[in-house]
Design a protein around this motif. Sequence first.
Motif, mmCIF file in Angstrom:
data_model
loop_
_atom_site.group_PDB
_atom_site.id
_atom_site.type_symbol
_atom_site.label_atom_id
_atom_site.label_comp_id
_atom_site.label_asym_id
_atom_site.label_seq_id
_atom_site.Cartn_x
_atom_site.Cartn_y
_atom_site.Cartn_z
ATOM 1 N N LYS A 242 6.745 5.423 -1.676
ATOM 2 C CA LYS A 242 7.304 5.395 -0.317
ATOM 3 C C LYS A 242 7.006 6.697 0.416
ATOM 4 C CE LYS A 242 11.019 2.049 -1.142
ATOM 5 N NZ LYS A 242 12.490 1.835 -1.208
ATOM 6 N N ASP A 246 5.087 6.801 3.927
ATOM 7 C CA ASP A 246 5.738 7.367 5.109
ATOM 8 C C ASP A 246 4.972 8.542 5.705
ATOM 9 O OD1 ASP A 246 7.735 5.515 4.792
ATOM 10 O OD2 ASP A 246 9.151 6.908 3.853
ATOM 11 N N ASP A 272 10.043 -4.248 -3.219
ATOM 12 C CA ASP A 272 10.690 -3.333 -2.289
ATOM 13 C C ASP A 272 9.674 -2.369 -1.678
ATOM 14 O OD1 ASP A 272 13.086 -2.071 -1.086
ATOM 15 O OD2 ASP A 272 12.556 -0.402 -2.381
ATOM 16 N N VAL A 273 8.748 -1.877 -2.492
ATOM 17 C CA VAL A 273 7.711 -0.980 -1.974
ATOM 18 C C VAL A 273 6.775 -1.730 -1.030
ATOM 19 C CG1 VAL A 273 5.683 0.388 -2.623
ATOM 20 C CG2 VAL A 273 7.828 0.651 -3.888
ATOM 21 N N SER A 275 7.459 -4.415 0.829
ATOM 22 C CA SER A 275 8.153 -4.667 2.102
ATOM 23 C C SER A 275 8.257 -3.374 2.909
ATOM 24 C CB SER A 275 9.541 -5.263 1.848
ATOM 25 O OG SER A 275 10.388 -4.367 1.154
ATOM 26 N N HIS A 276 8.436 -2.257 2.223
ATOM 27 C CA HIS A 276 8.487 -0.959 2.911
ATOM 28 C C HIS A 276 7.153 -0.670 3.605
ATOM 29 C CE1 HIS A 276 10.090 3.117 3.566
ATOM 30 N NE2 HIS A 276 8.844 3.531 3.350
ATOM 31 N N ASN A 279 6.856 -3.053 6.717
ATOM 32 C CA ASN A 279 7.778 -2.667 7.791
ATOM 33 C C ASN A 279 7.384 -1.340 8.424
ATOM 34 O OD1 ASN A 279 9.386 -4.973 7.499
ATOM 35 N ND2 ASN A 279 10.633 -4.023 5.901
ATOM 36 N N HIS A 280 6.924 -0.407 7.606
ATOM 37 C CA HIS A 280 6.479 0.884 8.144
ATOM 38 C C HIS A 280 5.277 0.687 9.056
ATOM 39 C CE1 HIS A 280 5.642 5.204 8.241
ATOM 40 N NE2 HIS A 280 4.378 4.912 7.988
#
Length: 509
Positions: A242, A246, A272-273, A275-276, A279-280
């Motif tokens: 993440k 980011d 989860d990673v 989807s992150h 979304n990012h």
Amino acid sequence: MKKIILIITIVFIASCKKPSKEETQKKQPVTFEPTIESLQQYQCPEWFRDAKFGIYMHWGAYSVAEQGEWYARRLYEEDRPEYEHHLKTYGHPSEFGYKDFIPMWKAENFDPDKLVALFKKAGAKYFTPCAVHHDNFDLWNSKHHKWNAVNMGPKKDLIGMWREATLRAGLRFGVTTHLSRSYSWLNTANGADSKGPLKGVPYDGAQGEGKGLYPPKHDDMHARAPFNAPKAWRDLWANRLKDLIDNYNPDLLYFDCAVPFRGDDEGKIGMDVISHLYNHSTEIHNGKNEAVMTIKDRPWQGLYADGIATLDFERGKANYILSEPWQTDDSMGPWGYNVNRPYTTSATLIDKLIDIVSKNGNMLLNVPIKADGTLDDTATSILEDMGAWLAVNGEGIYGTRPWYIYGEGPTHHMPHFTQKSPYGKKDIRFTKKGNYLYAFVLDWPGENTEVLIEMITKLNTRVGEIKSIELLGYNGEIQWKSGPDGLVIKTPDQKPNDFAYTFKIELKE
């Protein structure tokens, strides 16, 4: 007058009408949740569909030994040739382990702009360097892991430097990650010889050295994926990835596996990673996901579900046209720089690229790089050959889509690694763009020779009437005739290049 006012009022009310649920869903950006159902909203971005060709590379402290990217594990495996090499060259793993290569890795001649310029000249549309391999060493300014290239070794933010050079060159930037295996893969550092004069003497990891680089000692030494890795390790993996997402905004993220982790986790933290990432990307691209996620169909490594990401084949490929874009990651030689391994040829790689694109795929080509940050002459020559070919024939590659059939001819498969392409002059592959059909003949049939394309006949209603034919790279007129057995094209008295040959067939609209 009242009628006019009434009409205006009705028009105004109609214009203020609330959009339907379907219209609202279309306009609102998709928010991804870490579930299979939610991730199946993923749609492969158009840039990836059009790009067709990317480059990446394995680079790390293992490059110092020039024995390949698995050296970090294999130097501790006493039946491997890497172990013998290590004993003779560096000493016993109890005295000199993998961690000791890190200070030796300087990247002293690293010039990212020069290298990316070469990749662009080679025809690549995206570049995705390896950000972390199984060796558990991050190549960026990692917030969650002290073992990284800013703190140690090169003492440079290599991923940051790659990214800036890639964007300056106008290419898409991504990263490959191979970290999820590390918990078991690098556990070999915690072992000891089982025989010989130093039997039982613990290796450097087992002595408590390299803490954080080597995992805590445990029983799982699986080379492909840990089973039931502890939550602390899974969380660290997720936090590091993440952080990478980011702060470096990759347009492509690659897992060297299915979705981690196998066992009780059931891929939850891996989803989860993912989807992150989506979304990012949606957030920084004005409500549109521009990120490509690639995973492998390896359910023995973790979770796999169709539609949650783009499918990647390692040194393999689809045998037919897939409805969704996919990718092959392959190498022109070894993955990490290895003086003991040969390279393939430019002709073989160009044939692979054409075959992959004809089936709706992309090729991500690995280029071995030396520890100092330079390429050897063979790698450079191959890249130059590919660039020269794509400069002439690229219109039949970039931005194309598959025809209804990928090709014809006697050869359907290529070995995972070969120095000579098996495709011959009767092997033909197709792509399509607008009202143009491109037919690639994968070997030169000879001068003034007739080439028969059996799938293109007057009775094949998926073709349409032919308006003109040209051979890319050749300025003269091409003779052709359409007959009941197929399209017959006569080659000119000279070939336009030394690799595959592209006939551009214009169809009447």
